[in-house]
Design an enzyme around this catalytic site. Sequence first.
Site, PDB file in Angstrom:
ATOM      1  CB  ILE A   1      -0.935   0.029   1.235  1.00 22.77           C
ATOM      2  CG1 ILE A   1      -1.839  -1.212   1.299  1.00 22.77           C
ATOM      3  CG2 ILE A   1      -1.767   1.325   1.248  1.00 22.77           C
ATOM      4  CD1 ILE A   1      -3.005  -1.256   0.340  1.00 22.77           C
TER       5      ILE A   1
ATOM      6  CB  CYS B   1       1.837   4.671  -5.697  1.00 22.46           C
ATOM      7  SG  CYS B   1       0.759   4.632  -4.285  1.00 22.46           S
TER       8      CYS B   1
ATOM      9  CG  ASP C   1       2.048  -4.876  -6.445  1.00 26.93           C
ATOM     10  OD1 ASP C   1       2.837  -4.444  -7.300  1.00 26.93           O
ATOM     11  OD2 ASP C   1       0.825  -4.628  -6.447  1.00 26.93           O
TER      12      ASP C   1
ATOM     13  CE1 TYR D   1       4.042   1.487 -14.581  1.00 22.08           C
ATOM     14  CE2 TYR D   1       5.230   3.047 -13.203  1.00 22.08           C
ATOM     15  CZ  TYR D   1       4.553   1.852 -13.350  1.00 22.08           C
ATOM     16  OH  TYR D   1       4.370   1.029 -12.270  1.00 22.08           O
TER      17      TYR D   1
ATOM     18  NE  ARG E   1     -10.401   2.741 -14.658  1.00 21.55           N
ATOM     19  CZ  ARG E   1      -9.299   3.037 -13.995  1.00 21.55           C
ATOM     20  NH1 ARG E   1      -8.147   3.066 -14.614  1.00 21.55           N
ATOM     21  NH2 ARG E   1      -9.345   3.297 -12.703  1.00 21.55           N
TER      22      ARG E   1
ATOM     23  CD  GLU F   1      -5.903   6.317  -3.267  1.00 21.21           C
ATOM     24  OE1 GLU F   1      -5.144   5.374  -3.010  1.00 21.21           O
ATOM     25  OE2 GLU F   1      -7.070   6.385  -2.835  1.00 21.21           O
TER      26      GLU F   1
ATOM     27  CD  GLU G   1      30.154   3.343   2.244  1.00 23.57           C
ATOM     28  OE1 GLU G   1      31.228   3.653   2.770  1.00 23.57           O
ATOM     29  OE2 GLU G   1      29.357   2.510   2.758  1.00 23.57           O
TER      30      GLU G   1
HETATM   31  P1  IMP Z   1       6.214  -0.260  -9.230  1.00 23.50           P
HETATM   32  O1  IMP Z   1       6.777  -1.603  -9.592  1.00 23.50           O
HETATM   33  O2  IMP Z   1       6.947   0.439  -8.136  1.00 23.50           O
HETATM   34  O3  IMP Z   1       6.066   0.606 -10.442  1.00 23.50           O
HETATM   35  O4  IMP Z   1       4.755  -0.516  -8.645  1.00 23.50           O
HETATM   36  C1  IMP Z   1       3.749  -1.192  -9.373  1.00 23.50           C
HETATM   37  C2  IMP Z   1       2.518  -1.299  -8.511  1.00 23.50           C
HETATM   38  O5  IMP Z   1       1.978  -0.004  -8.196  1.00 23.50           O
HETATM   39  C3  IMP Z   1       1.332  -2.005  -9.139  1.00 23.50           C
HETATM   40  O6  IMP Z   1       1.484  -3.387  -9.224  1.00 23.50           O
HETATM   41  C4  IMP Z   1       0.191  -1.568  -8.230  1.00 23.50           C
HETATM   42  O7  IMP Z   1       0.094  -2.346  -7.069  1.00 23.50           O
HETATM   43  C5  IMP Z   1       0.607  -0.165  -7.827  1.00 23.50           C
HETATM   44  N1  IMP Z   1      -0.196   0.836  -8.536  1.00 23.50           N
HETATM   45  C6  IMP Z   1      -0.614   0.838  -9.824  1.00 23.50           C
HETATM   46  N2  IMP Z   1      -1.318   1.944 -10.096  1.00 23.50           N
HETATM   47  C7  IMP Z   1      -1.379   2.663  -8.966  1.00 23.50           C
HETATM   48  C8  IMP Z   1      -1.979   3.912  -8.611  1.00 23.50           C
HETATM   49  O8  IMP Z   1      -2.579   4.618  -9.408  1.00 23.50           O
HETATM   50  N3  IMP Z   1      -1.834   4.295  -7.308  1.00 23.50           N
HETATM   51  C9  IMP Z   1      -1.160   3.553  -6.396  1.00 23.50           C
HETATM   52  N4  IMP Z   1      -0.541   2.389  -6.695  1.00 23.50           N
HETATM   53  C10 IMP Z   1      -0.664   1.950  -7.964  1.00 23.50           C
END
Ligand code: IMP
Length: 356
Positions: A177, A183, A216, A268, A280, A295, A349
Amino acid sequence: MKKNYTYDDICLIPQMTHLRSRNDAKTVVTFGRNNEIKLLAPFISANMDTVTGPEMAALIWDVGGIGALHRFNTVEEACKDYLEVKKINPPAECIVSVGVHGYKERCEELAKVGAKYFVVDIAHGHSIAMKEALSWMKGNLRLKNGDKPYIIAGNVATPLAVRHLSAWGADIVKVGIGPGACCKTRIVTGHGVPQFSAVLDCAREAHRLGIKIIADGGIRNSGDIVKAFAAGTDFVMLGSLLSGTKEAPGQVITKATERGDKQHFKVYRGMASDSARKDRGKEYNGKYSYVPAAEGVKTLVPYKGSAHDIIMQLKKGLKSGMSYCNATDISEIKDCALYELQTSSGFNEGKPHILG
Ligand code: IMP
């Protein structure tokens, strides 16, 4: 008050290794209810509309991992995407995504065309809507061959949420989260848990319950992948690392620099960004009267060429990390790895610094 840490806050302490070559480290993991799938690496491409479409899912299967097709399309398009993966790469399996609205029809149609692995993915997975969706899927959804579906659910960041999602029917819980590259959940809502601690706490609970987790969000290099496994994860989900690649959905955008050179980019974006929601539009303008605060953010990332090389490099980095902590198999990392906190100067470092 408990203190939580993220990947940069810790470093892994090198251990006496019994591996003679980094290539002795085995990155193969199993996936599925009966461990019927052998993945060459524990990587899952994120179910985002700028990361995983059929091409990414078809590619990652061969190089190391499994793709999670995004859910930001119609049921017909989702079925077409699933079949397209099979067309490009017949042995490839992939994960299909559903949300907590309109999931019954989507699940049933996807199961009819052969999908076996499902992810119920919403921003705040520890919710009553998730409970209802999982209970329905567990009780009613059956695969083409009559078997029960294998279900991933998320996202969450606490052990209690892992316990609840497991009780409601999840086979794997997706943890994260607020750590994602695109995010802004923590800025907008104040909520989230720094990812190393979230993975550590959730993995302990999941393994006590006999289920698995996916770390994730927030993974920027293979070092973070090794740290996620040290914290106990079973798989990692990759978003930004695979964005901007040839296989990621979306057009290459070309811009001229002041010098007249050409630079290439791809989009991205967070699935909860204004940009993604505008595309959408139907969903938000028609069905729901309330549009929540964004978010996520949208950005252009330099075009990176094929994801093949990126995944190979990540796999090699993971193997090297396993050698440093004396782990021959992925599952051994959490037992072998030792980690300690580091200061921000210790972290700095560790980055190449001769270049300025
Ligand atoms: P990354 O690998 O750091 O780019 O994170 C990818 C993850 O960000 C995804 O698998 C989601 O769980 C999360 N994510 C995707 N879209 C959003 C968003 O709009 N807000 C917050 N988290 C997101």
